[in-house]
Design a protein around this motif. Structure first.
Motif, mmCIF file in Angstrom:
data_model
loop_
_atom_site.group_PDB
_atom_site.id
_atom_site.type_symbol
_atom_site.label_atom_id
_atom_site.label_comp_id
_atom_site.label_asym_id
_atom_site.label_seq_id
_atom_site.Cartn_x
_atom_site.Cartn_y
_atom_site.Cartn_z
ATOM 1 N N ILE A 187 6.359 -24.519 52.099
ATOM 2 C CA ILE A 187 5.010 -24.734 51.550
ATOM 3 C C ILE A 187 4.667 -26.221 51.520
ATOM 4 O O ILE A 187 3.502 -26.604 51.713
ATOM 5 N N GLN A 188 5.650 -27.073 51.330
ATOM 6 C CA GLN A 188 5.378 -28.509 51.363
ATOM 7 C C GLN A 188 4.971 -28.959 52.770
ATOM 8 O O GLN A 188 4.065 -29.778 52.918
ATOM 9 N N ARG A 189 5.620 -28.400 53.768
ATOM 10 C CA ARG A 189 5.277 -28.764 55.142
ATOM 11 C C ARG A 189 3.927 -28.179 55.566
ATOM 12 O O ARG A 189 3.272 -28.704 56.463
ATOM 13 N N ALA A 190 3.532 -27.114 54.903
ATOM 14 C CA ALA A 190 2.230 -26.507 55.213
ATOM 15 C C ALA A 190 1.100 -27.140 54.391
ATOM 16 O O ALA A 190 -0.062 -26.765 54.548
ATOM 17 N N GLY A 191 1.453 -28.083 53.521
ATOM 18 C CA GLY A 191 0.429 -28.759 52.733
ATOM 19 C C GLY A 191 -0.046 -27.981 51.518
ATOM 20 O O GLY A 191 -1.074 -28.314 50.919
ATOM 21 N N VAL A 192 0.678 -26.946 51.132
ATOM 22 C CA VAL A 192 0.315 -26.163 49.941
ATOM 23 C C VAL A 192 0.785 -26.922 48.700
ATOM 24 O O VAL A 192 1.963 -27.309 48.625
ATOM 25 N N PRO A 193 -0.075 -27.170 47.728
ATOM 26 C CA PRO A 193 0.374 -27.846 46.505
ATOM 27 C C PRO A 193 1.495 -27.060 45.839
ATOM 28 O O PRO A 193 1.410 -25.835 45.672
ATOM 29 N N VAL A 194 2.519 -27.778 45.449
ATOM 30 C CA VAL A 194 3.684 -27.129 44.852
ATOM 31 C C VAL A 194 3.294 -26.344 43.604
ATOM 32 O O VAL A 194 3.739 -25.208 43.395
ATOM 33 N N MET A 198 3.838 -22.465 42.667
ATOM 34 C CA MET A 198 4.616 -22.076 41.492
ATOM 35 C C MET A 198 3.802 -21.190 40.555
ATOM 36 O O MET A 198 4.347 -20.250 39.954
ATOM 37 N N ASN A 199 2.523 -21.455 40.409
ATOM 38 C CA ASN A 199 1.681 -20.617 39.548
ATOM 39 C C ASN A 199 1.628 -19.185 40.060
ATOM 40 O O ASN A 199 1.619 -18.225 39.274
ATOM 41 N N ILE A 200 1.571 -19.035 41.360
ATOM 42 C CA ILE A 200 1.579 -17.696 41.955
ATOM 43 C C ILE A 200 2.948 -17.038 41.747
ATOM 44 O O ILE A 200 3.051 -15.878 41.337
ATOM 45 N N LEU A 201 4.003 -17.812 42.017
ATOM 46 C CA LEU A 201 5.360 -17.285 41.907
ATOM 47 C C LEU A 201 5.683 -16.857 40.477
ATOM 48 O O LEU A 201 6.264 -15.790 40.246
ATOM 49 N N ARG A 202 5.275 -17.672 39.503
ATOM 50 C CA ARG A 202 5.607 -17.393 38.100
ATOM 51 C C ARG A 202 4.983 -16.095 37.597
ATOM 52 O O ARG A 202 5.521 -15.464 36.676
ATOM 53 N N ASP A 212 12.300 -22.767 38.170
ATOM 54 C CA ASP A 212 11.750 -23.890 37.410
ATOM 55 C C ASP A 212 12.847 -24.833 36.932
ATOM 56 O O ASP A 212 12.637 -26.043 36.826
ATOM 57 N N LYS A 213 14.005 -24.282 36.649
ATOM 58 C CA LYS A 213 15.115 -25.111 36.182
ATOM 59 C C LYS A 213 15.512 -26.143 37.232
ATOM 60 O O LYS A 213 15.891 -27.277 36.897
ATOM 61 N N LYS A 214 15.424 -25.781 38.507
ATOM 62 C CA LYS A 214 15.873 -26.666 39.579
ATOM 63 C C LYS A 214 14.726 -27.340 40.333
ATOM 64 O O LYS A 214 14.966 -28.215 41.163
ATOM 65 N N LEU A 215 13.493 -26.963 40.045
ATOM 66 C CA LEU A 215 12.343 -27.474 40.804
ATOM 67 C C LEU A 215 12.276 -28.992 40.793
ATOM 68 O O LEU A 215 12.172 -29.627 41.858
ATOM 69 N N GLN A 216 12.299 -29.610 39.621
ATOM 70 C CA GLN A 216 12.113 -31.060 39.560
ATOM 71 C C GLN A 216 13.245 -31.811 40.234
ATOM 72 O O GLN A 216 13.029 -32.837 40.880
ATOM 73 N N ARG A 217 14.444 -31.296 40.099
ATOM 74 C CA ARG A 217 15.578 -31.926 40.795
ATOM 75 C C ARG A 217 15.334 -31.937 42.306
ATOM 76 O O ARG A 217 15.589 -32.939 42.978
ATOM 77 N N MET A 218 14.866 -30.805 42.822
ATOM 78 C CA MET A 218 14.621 -30.715 44.259
ATOM 79 C C MET A 218 13.487 -31.640 44.686
ATOM 80 O O MET A 218 13.570 -32.317 45.726
ATOM 81 N N LEU A 219 12.430 -31.683 43.896
ATOM 82 C CA LEU A 219 11.297 -32.550 44.248
ATOM 83 C C LEU A 219 11.689 -34.024 44.200
ATOM 84 O O LEU A 219 11.219 -34.827 45.016
#
Length: 284
Positions: A187-194, A198-202, A212-219
């Motif tokens: 999604i990052q490569r497709a230009g979709v806002p993270v 995440m709002n859709i996924l949640r 969500d626990k690992k999201l910020q670490r990855m970003l």
């Protein structure tokens, strides 16, 4: 409650020792690298100077060691267990814990495996998920001790059932982290806002809190101060695959993930938080 011997004072073992002492339990400690026990000794734990005497003054022996072979070797050094219950809490294979259980019996002891889901924060708060395998009578005798570490320790069944349950859960850690990393990369490569993603996924049935626990670490590409390392995740996934093969399961979907994790060997990623596998989901 009588003194507990704690064998292995790494990240998880130290937190377990701290929790037990907070609960008023006297703890005696040993570690292959003695300096790693110093914080517990400073907090009031007693030092075990010789392993062969560890069982003499303790009601139970908890081991929190890296893997099955290391645990087997260290337990052998305990000598005659004089009826004491050994509680291995490290992750190991089903065959490994079964072999260890037989060894403990030959050393005149009893085995109650108790692998845990959770790490330092959960150990310190007494909210580990404990999955015990062994005789029901041994579980009943050690339940008050396990309850210091877990709000509701669960007796799964005989020795080996705890290990199978823990490996099944750790396989999900690897698979969920890998799949989330791939989705995030796309999604990052497709230009979709993270946050849109995440709002859709949640709000979907696909969501898992670990995302969500690992999201910020990855970003942030920040994997320092791990509670569970990439190297340990790889070790546990390999154990799961070995058990899956023995059980006649189709494991090909996971062999690629293991190969991916093998790429972390010899790099800084190995000692970092396991979600560092996010760095491996991009072609070099």
């Amino acid at each position: 409650m009588s003194r507990v011997a704690l064998i292995g004072t790494g990240l998880l073992g130290t937190a377990i020792g701290q929790r037990l002492m907070q609960e008023g339990i006297e703890v005696a400690v040993w570690n292959r690298t003695a300096e790693r026990s110093q914080s517990l000794l400073d907090a009031g734990a007693k030092a075990i100077t010789k392993l062969e005497f560890a069982a003499e003054s303790c009601g139970a022996i908890i081991t929190v060691l890296r893997d099955g072979p290391v645990t087997k070797k260290v337990v052998a050094e305990l000598g005659d267990l004089a009826g004491r219950c050994v509680i291995p809490m490290g992750t190991m294979g089903v065959a490994e814990i079964s072999d260890l259980g037989n060894q403990i019996q030959q050393q005149n002891g009893r085995c109650l495996e108790a692998p845990v889901l959770g790490s330092k924060p959960q150990a310190l708060s007494g909210t580990l998920l404990v999955m015990a395998g062994g005789e029901a009578t041994d579980f009943a005798q050690q339940q008050s001790l396990l309850t210091c570490l877990s709000e509701q320790p669960i007796h799964i069944g005989p020795v080996g059932s705890g290990a199978a349950t823990k490996l099944a859960l750790n396989q999900l850690i690897a698979s969920l982290t890998h799949s989330f990393s791939l989705s995030l990369q796309l999604i990052q490569r497709a230009g979709v806002p993270v946050e849109t993603f995440m709002n859709i996924l949640r709000t979907s049935a696909l969501y898992a809190p670990t995302f969500d626990k690992k999201l910020q670490r990855m970003l942030d590409h920040n994997y320092a101060d791990p509670n569970f390392s990439t190297a340990l995740l790889r070790k546990d996934l390999r154990l799961f695959l070995e058990e899956a093969t023995t059980a006649g399961l189709q494991e090909h979907g996971l062999t690629g993930l293991l190969s991916l994790l093998e790429q972390a060997k010899g790099t800084d990623l190995d000692d970092q938080d396991y979600c560092a596998l996010h760095e491996l989901t991009v072609l070099p």
